[in-house]
Design a protein around this motif. Structure first.
Motif, mmCIF file in Angstrom:
data_model
loop_
_atom_site.group_PDB
_atom_site.id
_atom_site.type_symbol
_atom_site.label_atom_id
_atom_site.label_comp_id
_atom_site.label_asym_id
_atom_site.label_seq_id
_atom_site.Cartn_x
_atom_site.Cartn_y
_atom_site.Cartn_z
ATOM 1 N N LYS A 1 -8.326 -2.218 13.054
ATOM 2 C CA LYS A 1 -7.919 -0.813 12.992
ATOM 3 C C LYS A 1 -7.351 -0.547 11.592
ATOM 4 N N PRO A 2 -7.648 0.623 11.010
ATOM 5 C CA PRO A 2 -7.172 0.892 9.653
ATOM 6 C C PRO A 2 -5.684 1.245 9.621
ATOM 7 N N VAL A 3 -4.874 0.288 9.238
ATOM 8 C CA VAL A 3 -3.428 0.516 9.201
ATOM 9 C C VAL A 3 -2.833 -0.356 8.096
ATOM 10 N N GLN B 1 -1.651 7.635 2.601
ATOM 11 C CA GLN B 1 -2.123 8.899 2.026
ATOM 12 C C GLN B 1 -2.963 8.673 0.766
ATOM 13 N N SER B 2 -2.781 7.507 0.148
ATOM 14 C CA SER B 2 -3.486 7.232 -1.108
ATOM 15 C C SER B 2 -4.826 6.544 -0.903
ATOM 16 N N PHE B 3 -5.155 6.237 0.345
ATOM 17 C CA PHE B 3 -6.415 5.540 0.619
ATOM 18 C C PHE B 3 -7.174 6.266 1.726
ATOM 19 N N THR B 4 -8.506 6.081 1.723
ATOM 20 C CA THR B 4 -9.240 6.513 2.905
ATOM 21 C C THR B 4 -8.991 5.445 3.962
ATOM 22 N N ASP B 5 -9.158 5.791 5.228
ATOM 23 C CA ASP B 5 -8.896 4.836 6.307
ATOM 24 C C ASP B 5 -9.916 3.712 6.272
ATOM 25 N N ASP B 6 -9.656 2.723 5.460
ATOM 26 C CA ASP B 6 -10.633 1.659 5.266
ATOM 27 C C ASP B 6 -9.997 0.310 5.622
ATOM 28 N N THR C 1 5.485 8.843 -6.650
ATOM 29 C CA THR C 1 4.715 7.950 -5.782
ATOM 30 C C THR C 1 4.087 6.829 -6.602
ATOM 31 N N PRO C 2 4.168 5.592 -6.132
ATOM 32 C CA PRO C 2 3.514 4.494 -6.866
ATOM 33 C C PRO C 2 2.004 4.707 -6.943
ATOM 34 N N PRO C 3 1.387 4.257 -8.009
ATOM 35 C CA PRO C 3 -0.085 4.358 -8.120
ATOM 36 C C PRO C 3 -0.732 3.246 -7.297
ATOM 37 N N TYR C 4 -0.773 3.449 -5.977
ATOM 38 C CA TYR C 4 -1.227 2.368 -5.079
ATOM 39 C C TYR C 4 -2.616 1.838 -5.420
ATOM 40 N N PRO C 5 -3.616 2.733 -5.635
ATOM 41 C CA PRO C 5 -4.954 2.183 -5.943
ATOM 42 C C PRO C 5 -4.954 1.337 -7.218
ATOM 43 N N LEU C 6 -4.182 1.766 -8.224
ATOM 44 C CA LEU C 6 -4.113 0.973 -9.462
ATOM 45 C C LEU C 6 -3.500 -0.394 -9.186
ATOM 46 N N ILE C 7 -2.420 -0.400 -8.427
ATOM 47 C CA ILE C 7 -1.747 -1.665 -8.094
ATOM 48 C C ILE C 7 -2.703 -2.559 -7.310
ATOM 49 N N TYR C 8 -3.381 -1.947 -6.364
ATOM 50 C CA TYR C 8 -4.344 -2.705 -5.549
ATOM 51 C C TYR C 8 -5.402 -3.379 -6.432
#
Ligand code: SF4
Length: 213
Positions: A136-138, A169-174, A2-9
């Motif tokens: 909406k968080p999407v 899945q890598s984030f809270t619904d924000d 899985t890509p490290p989404y938070p790091l990329i963000y």
């Protein structure tokens, strides 16, 4: 893997800063922009919005035929098709009395299911409306997103919804994170990860396999 989404963000946010999306004067204009931008670039949408804006209220559009609407949005391309799509969207919006507040009170999944059923509203357009107009968080998946993650070395799910679920899945619904992440990925695709990429100076270069075909 899985890509490290938070790091990329965070890398993209550090590199490009907040993007302040969506560029629109109102939530309704944002929804119109989400349809107009299908298969074209934002410059053409801006031209179309300039002509369209004086008549851009749901009540006025409701009284127009698709043939009357089409010339107002000509600059966005595929204008006959998009006029029919906007009319179909307006028919759906009317079921909520043209009230954005009423839409915002509805559950995300219900709205998404309904929007996808509207003529010419695909998943990407529906999710853009849900996120940027209705807060909406999407996570919005588009061709830029797919291009970036695949080049980075990840075999992303082909199906839109699976791709989306994996990122979510890598984030809270924000809402603000999804708002910013999609805008940052678009910015990255324009600045560095273009059709012909500019990998030199790319903020993701040390974590990218550069799978460029
Ligand atoms: S290093 Fe190149 S291929 Fe990888 S994300 Fe950056 S621009 Fe795209």
């Amino acid at each position: 893997m899985t890509p490290p989404y938070p790091l990329i963000y965070h890398r993209l946010l550090d590199a490009y800063g907040p993007q302040h999306w969506w560029p629109a004067e109102s939530r309704f204009e944002m929804m119109m922009g989400a349809i107009l931008v299908q298969n074209t670039n934002w410059l053409n949408v801006e031209k179309a919005l300039h002509t369209f804006r004086p008549k851009m209220t749901p009540e006025v559009i409701d009284q127009m035929t698709a043939e009357e609407l089409a010339p107002l949005i000509k600059s966005s391309g595929f204008y006959n098709l998009k006029a029919k799509r906007i009319k179909a969207f307006i028919d759906w919006f009317q079921t909520y009395h043209f009230s954005i507040d009423l839409l915002k009170k509805q559950k995300k999944n219900r709205l998404r299911s309904e929007l996808i059923e509207v003529y010419g509203i695909g998943r990407e357009t529906a999710d853009s409306i849900l996120l940027y107009a209705l807060e909406k968080p999407v996570f919005v998946v588009d061709a830029y997103t797919r291009r970036i993650f695949e080049r980075m070395g990840y075999d992303m799910p082909k199906a839109y919804d699976l791709f989306q679920q994996e990122v979510e899945q890598s984030f809270t619904d924000d809402v603000s994170t999804y708002n910013e992440f999609h805008a940052l990925l678009v910015e990255h695709a324009k600045r560095h990860c273009r059709a012909k990429p500019l990998c030199s100076g790319c903020p993701l270069s040390d974590i990218c396999q550069q799978r460029i075909s």
